[in-house]
Design a protein around this motif. Structure first.
Motif, PDB file in Angstrom:
ATOM      1  N   MET A  32       0.827  -1.202   0.000  1.00 48.61           N
ATOM      2  CA  MET A  32       0.000   0.000   0.000  1.00 48.61           C
ATOM      3  C   MET A  32       0.865   1.257   0.000  1.00 48.61           C
ATOM      4  N   ASP A  33       1.896   1.278   0.838  1.00 51.80           N
ATOM      5  CA  ASP A  33       2.791   2.438   0.891  1.00 51.80           C
ATOM      6  C   ASP A  33       3.530   2.633  -0.428  1.00 51.80           C
ATOM      7  N   MET A  34       4.001   1.536  -1.000  1.00 53.09           N
ATOM      8  CA  MET A  34       4.742   1.627  -2.265  1.00 53.09           C
ATOM      9  C   MET A  34       3.881   2.224  -3.377  1.00 53.09           C
ATOM     10  N   ILE A  35       2.664   1.693  -3.504  1.00 51.91           N
ATOM     11  CA  ILE A  35       1.783   2.138  -4.577  1.00 51.91           C
ATOM     12  C   ILE A  35       1.299   3.561  -4.339  1.00 51.91           C
ATOM     13  N   ALA A  36       0.906   3.867  -3.099  1.00 50.43           N
ATOM     14  CA  ALA A  36       0.409   5.215  -2.796  1.00 50.43           C
ATOM     15  C   ALA A  36       1.479   6.266  -3.071  1.00 50.43           C
ATOM     16  N   GLN A  37       2.715   5.982  -2.668  1.00 52.74           N
ATOM     17  CA  GLN A  37       3.789   6.940  -2.921  1.00 52.74           C
ATOM     18  C   GLN A  37       4.078   7.056  -4.419  1.00 52.74           C
ATOM     19  N   SER A  38       3.964   5.955  -5.143  1.00 52.54           N
ATOM     20  CA  SER A  38       4.177   5.998  -6.589  1.00 52.54           C
ATOM     21  C   SER A  38       3.114   6.847  -7.279  1.00 52.54           C
TER      22      SER A  38
END
Length: 257
Positions: free
Chosen positions: A198-204
């Motif tokens: 979730m963090d990876m995608i949201a930041q992307s």
């Protein structure tokens, strides 16, 4: 300049918080009304300088700007109860309620009016807020843009464009969240922990948005930068297109009008 916010639900409460955190309207110049006391007390706890009341007419009296953040079917009764005057500025957050409908229920139909369409990111001061005006000059329009720009980005549009633009912004944020959810599911299947995915995608997604907003560029230009010949990204892009990704987004936006 005193601001009354009628309704302390998700949108009204978020607008109150955003204005109180901003620099243009002191919290002491904001009053919020709501039928139940719980949400008012929560606002008061976070911003002690905000005034609260359960009486809509009391909130509107003496306010320069009255922001209506109530359900559309309550608009008529609330407007008739408040008896706004021409020197006041009416701002409606009610979806689908036109200027003509608003004018029918105010004491002075020629008063300045605005319709605004924020999205749910207003709670994080990251809304894309659409604004339409009636009986308002450039100075008042600039004031509204400045007020809501403190809660993200704001844009003036003709009223007849609000419906289409709402699909892009208010509905569109849900489609972005759906992409994040779907990408998370892929990450989990490939062995990434859910919270990490979730963090990876949201930041992307945030990074992609910043590339567009902060530079004189275009999505196609930025995509070209990461799609090397024979690379893994172009394979994924092509797979999206084979499965109708672009068409699905266009159809979703048009269905939301």
């Amino acid at each position: 300049m005193k601001v009354a916010i009628i309704g302390a639900g998700n949108m009204g409460g978020s607008i109150a918080c955003g204005l109180a955190k901003g620099k243009l309207i002191p919290a002491s110049d904001i009053i919020v009304s709501n039928p139940s006391i719980g949400k008012l007390e929560a606002l008061k706890k976070e911003f002690p300088s905000i005034a609260i009341t359960r009486n809509n007419a009391e909130a509107a009296t003496g306010a320069d700007i009255v922001i209506l953040a109530v359900k559309p079917w309550l608009i008529r009764g609330v407007l008739r109860e408040m008896k706004l005057r021409s020197k006041q500025i009416l701002v409606s957050v009610a979806a689908g309620i036109s200027f003509e409908q608003l004018a029918h229920d105010v004491v002075e139909p020629e008063m300045p009016m605005f319709r605004i369409v924020p999205n749910t990111a207003i709670s994080e001061l990251q809304s894309m807020t659409l604004i339409a005006s009636r009986n308002a000059g450039q100075e008042l329009e600039a004031l509204m843009v400045n007020l809501f720009s403190e809660m993200g980005m704001a844009m003036i549009l003709p009223e007849d464009k609000l419906e289409a633009a709402t699909a892009l912004t208010s509905c569109g944020i849900a489609y972005v969240l759906k992409y994040i959810q779907a990408a998370m599911q892929a990450g989990i299947e490939m062995g990434i922990r859910p919270s990490d995915a979730m963090d990876m995608i949201a930041q992307s997604v945030k990074g992609a948005a910043e590339l567009i907003l902060n530079n004189d560029t275009h999505p196609s230009v930025e995509i070209d930068k990461v799609t090397t010949p024979g690379g893994i990204t172009i394979k994924g892009i092509n797979e999206l297109e084979h499965n109708g990704f672009t068409s699905a987004i266009i159809k979703a936006m048009k269905a939301s009008r």
